[in-house]
Motif scaffolding. Structure first.
Motif, PDB file in Angstrom:
ATOM      1  N   LEU A 161       0.834  -1.200   0.000  1.00  0.00           N
ATOM      2  CA  LEU A 161       0.000   0.000   0.000  1.00  0.00           C
ATOM      3  C   LEU A 161       0.869   1.251   0.000  1.00  0.00           C
ATOM      4  CD1 LEU A 161      -2.731  -0.990   2.615  1.00  0.00           C
ATOM      5  CD2 LEU A 161      -2.839  -1.151   0.130  1.00  0.00           C
ATOM      6  N   ALA A 162       0.270   2.339  -0.428  1.00  0.00           N
ATOM      7  CA  ALA A 162       0.965   3.626  -0.402  1.00  0.00           C
ATOM      8  C   ALA A 162       1.163   4.059   1.048  1.00  0.00           C
ATOM      9  CB  ALA A 162       0.145   4.669  -1.151  1.00  0.00           C
ATOM     10  N   GLU A 163       2.058   5.013   1.244  1.00  0.00           N
ATOM     11  CA  GLU A 163       2.270   5.554   2.581  1.00  0.00           C
ATOM     12  C   GLU A 163       0.949   6.120   3.093  1.00  0.00           C
ATOM     13  OE1 GLU A 163       5.112   8.888   4.676  1.00  0.00           O
ATOM     14  OE2 GLU A 163       5.716   8.024   2.770  1.00  0.00           O
ATOM     15  N   ASP A 164       0.683   5.956   4.370  1.00  0.00           N
ATOM     16  CA  ASP A 164      -0.551   6.410   5.015  1.00  0.00           C
ATOM     17  C   ASP A 164      -1.790   5.638   4.568  1.00  0.00           C
ATOM     18  OD1 ASP A 164       0.858   8.287   6.494  1.00  0.00           O
ATOM     19  OD2 ASP A 164       0.586   9.848   4.989  1.00  0.00           O
ATOM     20  N   GLU A 165      -1.611   4.446   3.991  1.00  0.00           N
ATOM     21  CA  GLU A 165      -2.719   3.536   3.710  1.00  0.00           C
ATOM     22  C   GLU A 165      -2.468   2.265   4.500  1.00  0.00           C
ATOM     23  OE1 GLU A 165      -3.055   2.811  -0.480  1.00  0.00           O
ATOM     24  OE2 GLU A 165      -4.029   4.731  -0.852  1.00  0.00           O
ATOM     25  N   TYR A 166      -3.560   1.676   5.015  1.00  0.00           N
ATOM     26  CA  TYR A 166      -3.422   0.516   5.888  1.00  0.00           C
ATOM     27  C   TYR A 166      -4.507  -0.500   5.584  1.00  0.00           C
ATOM     28  CZ  TYR A 166      -0.712   4.003   8.361  1.00  0.00           C
ATOM     29  OH  TYR A 166       0.197   4.977   8.662  1.00  0.00           O
ATOM     30  N   TYR A 167      -4.170  -1.765   5.782  1.00  0.00           N
ATOM     31  CA  TYR A 167      -5.181  -2.809   5.730  1.00  0.00           C
ATOM     32  C   TYR A 167      -5.956  -2.797   7.041  1.00  0.00           C
ATOM     33  CZ  TYR A 167      -3.221  -4.872   1.509  1.00  0.00           C
ATOM     34  OH  TYR A 167      -2.812  -5.087   0.226  1.00  0.00           O
ATOM     35  N   PHE A 168      -7.215  -3.207   6.985  1.00  0.00           N
ATOM     36  CA  PHE A 168      -8.044  -3.238   8.190  1.00  0.00           C
ATOM     37  C   PHE A 168      -7.383  -4.054   9.295  1.00  0.00           C
ATOM     38  CE2 PHE A 168     -12.596  -2.352   6.421  1.00  0.00           C
ATOM     39  CZ  PHE A 168     -12.156  -1.168   5.877  1.00  0.00           C
ATOM     40  N   HIS A 169      -6.799  -5.205   8.934  1.00  0.00           N
ATOM     41  CA  HIS A 169      -6.208  -6.064   9.974  1.00  0.00           C
ATOM     42  C   HIS A 169      -5.031  -5.394  10.680  1.00  0.00           C
ATOM     43  CE1 HIS A 169      -3.427  -7.184   6.662  1.00  0.00           C
ATOM     44  NE2 HIS A 169      -2.567  -7.396   7.632  1.00  0.00           N
ATOM     45  N   GLU A 170      -4.440  -4.376  10.052  1.00  0.00           N
ATOM     46  CA  GLU A 170      -3.344  -3.653  10.694  1.00  0.00           C
ATOM     47  C   GLU A 170      -3.866  -2.651  11.722  1.00  0.00           C
ATOM     48  OE1 GLU A 170       0.200  -3.298   7.475  1.00  0.00           O
ATOM     49  OE2 GLU A 170      -1.632  -2.199   6.945  1.00  0.00           O
ATOM     50  N   ILE A 171      -5.086  -2.162  11.526  1.00  0.00           N
ATOM     51  CA  ILE A 171      -5.674  -1.152  12.413  1.00  0.00           C
ATOM     52  C   ILE A 171      -6.467  -1.796  13.547  1.00  0.00           C
ATOM     53  CG2 ILE A 171      -7.310   0.783  12.510  1.00  0.00           C
ATOM     54  CD1 ILE A 171      -4.636   1.404  11.045  1.00  0.00           C
ATOM     55  N   ILE A 172      -7.237  -2.838  13.210  1.00  0.00           N
ATOM     56  CA  ILE A 172      -8.041  -3.505  14.243  1.00  0.00           C
ATOM     57  C   ILE A 172      -7.099  -4.111  15.282  1.00  0.00           C
ATOM     58  CG2 ILE A 172      -9.631  -5.428  14.687  1.00  0.00           C
ATOM     59  CD1 ILE A 172     -10.881  -4.778  11.916  1.00  0.00           C
ATOM     60  N   GLY A 173      -7.388  -3.825  16.544  1.00  0.00           N
ATOM     61  CA  GLY A 173      -6.546  -4.305  17.637  1.00  0.00           C
ATOM     62  C   GLY A 173      -5.551  -3.270  18.136  1.00  0.00           C
ATOM     63  N   CYS A 174      -5.425  -2.144  17.434  1.00  0.00           N
ATOM     64  CA  CYS A 174      -4.512  -1.087  17.887  1.00  0.00           C
ATOM     65  C   CYS A 174      -5.084  -0.369  19.106  1.00  0.00           C
ATOM     66  CB  CYS A 174      -4.287  -0.048  16.782  1.00  0.00           C
ATOM     67  SG  CYS A 174      -3.193  -0.582  15.458  1.00  0.00           S
ATOM     68  N   LEU A 207     -15.865   0.706  10.162  1.00  0.00           N
ATOM     69  CA  LEU A 207     -17.063   0.907   9.348  1.00  0.00           C
ATOM     70  C   LEU A 207     -16.675   1.699   8.105  1.00  0.00           C
ATOM     71  CD1 LEU A 207     -19.467   2.032  12.238  1.00  0.00           C
ATOM     72  CD2 LEU A 207     -19.067  -0.287  11.386  1.00  0.00           C
ATOM     73  N   THR A 208     -17.367   1.436   7.002  1.00  0.00           N
ATOM     74  CA  THR A 208     -17.079   2.150   5.753  1.00  0.00           C
ATOM     75  C   THR A 208     -18.358   2.794   5.223  1.00  0.00           C
ATOM     76  OG1 THR A 208     -17.376   0.093   4.532  1.00  0.00           O
ATOM     77  CG2 THR A 208     -15.124   0.673   5.127  1.00  0.00           C
ATOM     78  N   PRO A 209     -18.847   3.841   5.905  1.00  0.00           N
ATOM     79  CA  PRO A 209     -20.128   4.431   5.530  1.00  0.00           C
ATOM     80  C   PRO A 209     -20.106   5.305   4.278  1.00  0.00           C
ATOM     81  CG  PRO A 209     -19.190   5.653   7.343  1.00  0.00           C
ATOM     82  CD  PRO A 209     -18.282   4.484   7.081  1.00  0.00           C
ATOM     83  N   GLY A 210     -18.943   5.765   3.855  1.00  0.00           N
ATOM     84  CA  GLY A 210     -18.932   6.626   2.668  1.00  0.00           C
ATOM     85  C   GLY A 210     -17.649   7.402   2.516  1.00  0.00           C
ATOM     86  N   ALA A 211     -17.704   8.692   2.829  1.00  0.00           N
ATOM     87  CA  ALA A 211     -16.583   9.594   2.563  1.00  0.00           C
ATOM     88  C   ALA A 211     -15.289   9.154   3.239  1.00  0.00           C
ATOM     89  CB  ALA A 211     -16.939  11.010   3.005  1.00  0.00           C
ATOM     90  N   ASN A 212     -15.375   8.662   4.464  1.00  0.00           N
ATOM     91  CA  ASN A 212     -14.183   8.187   5.166  1.00  0.00           C
ATOM     92  C   ASN A 212     -14.554   7.014   6.063  1.00  0.00           C
ATOM     93  OD1 ASN A 212     -15.161  10.910   6.629  1.00  0.00           O
ATOM     94  ND2 ASN A 212     -14.604   9.395   8.181  1.00  0.00           N
ATOM     95  N   ASP A 213     -13.548   6.215   6.397  1.00  0.00           N
ATOM     96  CA  ASP A 213     -13.773   5.106   7.316  1.00  0.00           C
ATOM     97  C   ASP A 213     -14.003   5.650   8.722  1.00  0.00           C
ATOM     98  OD1 ASP A 213     -13.308   3.411   5.206  1.00  0.00           O
ATOM     99  OD2 ASP A 213     -11.297   2.829   5.848  1.00  0.00           O
ATOM    100  N   VAL A 214     -14.692   4.855   9.531  1.00  0.00           N
ATOM    101  CA  VAL A 214     -14.931   5.194  10.929  1.00  0.00           C
ATOM    102  C   VAL A 214     -14.472   4.011  11.766  1.00  0.00           C
ATOM    103  CG1 VAL A 214     -16.673   5.756  12.669  1.00  0.00           C
ATOM    104  CG2 VAL A 214     -16.893   6.679  10.347  1.00  0.00           C
ATOM    105  N   TRP A 215     -13.602   4.291  12.731  1.00  0.00           N
ATOM    106  CA  TRP A 215     -13.084   3.242  13.599  1.00  0.00           C
ATOM    107  C   TRP A 215     -13.943   3.153  14.848  1.00  0.00           C
ATOM    108  CZ3 TRP A 215      -7.323   5.146  13.427  1.00  0.00           C
ATOM    109  CH2 TRP A 215      -6.821   4.954  12.139  1.00  0.00           C
TER     110      TRP A 215
END
Length: 174
Positions: free
Chosen positions: A96-109, A126-134
């Motif tokens: 991935l590009a810099e500042d992009e992450y897979y969900f599995h990298e974020i979940i559990g942080c 959650l992926t409701p639209g304009a941006n993800d929501v953790w």
């Protein structure tokens, strides 16, 4: 070491009589993941080992991705794949590009304020639209919904599994 697998979709039904399957996709990169020639692995109920298949065709139909596999040519063969999870091994994940992450990298942080106070742990995205929501689970409090935007998320360290956020007014309703 055990191979780590990542879910990219689920076969929910067949489509037509030539062995196509309907897939609910769980990947941010369907064009890449379902590209003809790519190997996918099907985890079937009652089977211990995944079954490798090769994508021969991919198209969209309504809210589904329709996939055809080289190894599946008939409706009867496709019916056996219903409810299979489609996964890929970690070595097939794209860089991935810099500042992009897979969900599995974020979940559990663990999520901290800029002052270093622990807020909680990311349990879902959650992926409701304009941006993800953790969705951040907070001990003894209701979950916090943290938008993944530059004004809020200040630092992500996937190696340490930590995230630093700026707490805007009203972000953490008690």
């Amino acid at each position: 070491m055990l191979k780590q697998w990542f879910n990219v979709g689920k076969i929910v039904n067949t489509h037509g009589v030539k062995g196509e399957v309907r897939v609910i996709s769980r990947t941010d990169f369907p064009e890449e993941r379902y590209k003809p020639g790519n190997a996918l692995y099907l985890f079937l109920e009652g089977k211990d080992e995944p079954v490798q298949v090769t994508v021969s065709a991919h198209r969209l139909h309504k809210q589904f991705h329709l996939l055809q596999f080289k190894e599946v040519e008939t409706l009867t063969e496709a019916e056996k794949l219903k409810n299979a999870l489609i996964k890929v091994p970690e070595d097939q994940l794209s860089q991935l590009a810099e500042d992009e992450y897979y969900f599995h990298e974020i979940i559990g942080c663990d999520v901290f304020s800029e002052d270093g106070d622990l807020i909680g742990k990311v349990k879902e995205i959650l992926t409701p639209g304009a941006n993800d929501v953790w969705v951040v689970a907070r001990p003894g409090k209701k979950d916090a919904l943290i938008p993944y935007i530059d004004a809020v998320v200040k630092e992500i360290n996937v190696a340490d599994k930590t995230i630093k956020i700026h707490i805007m007014e009203g972000l953490l309703d008690e």
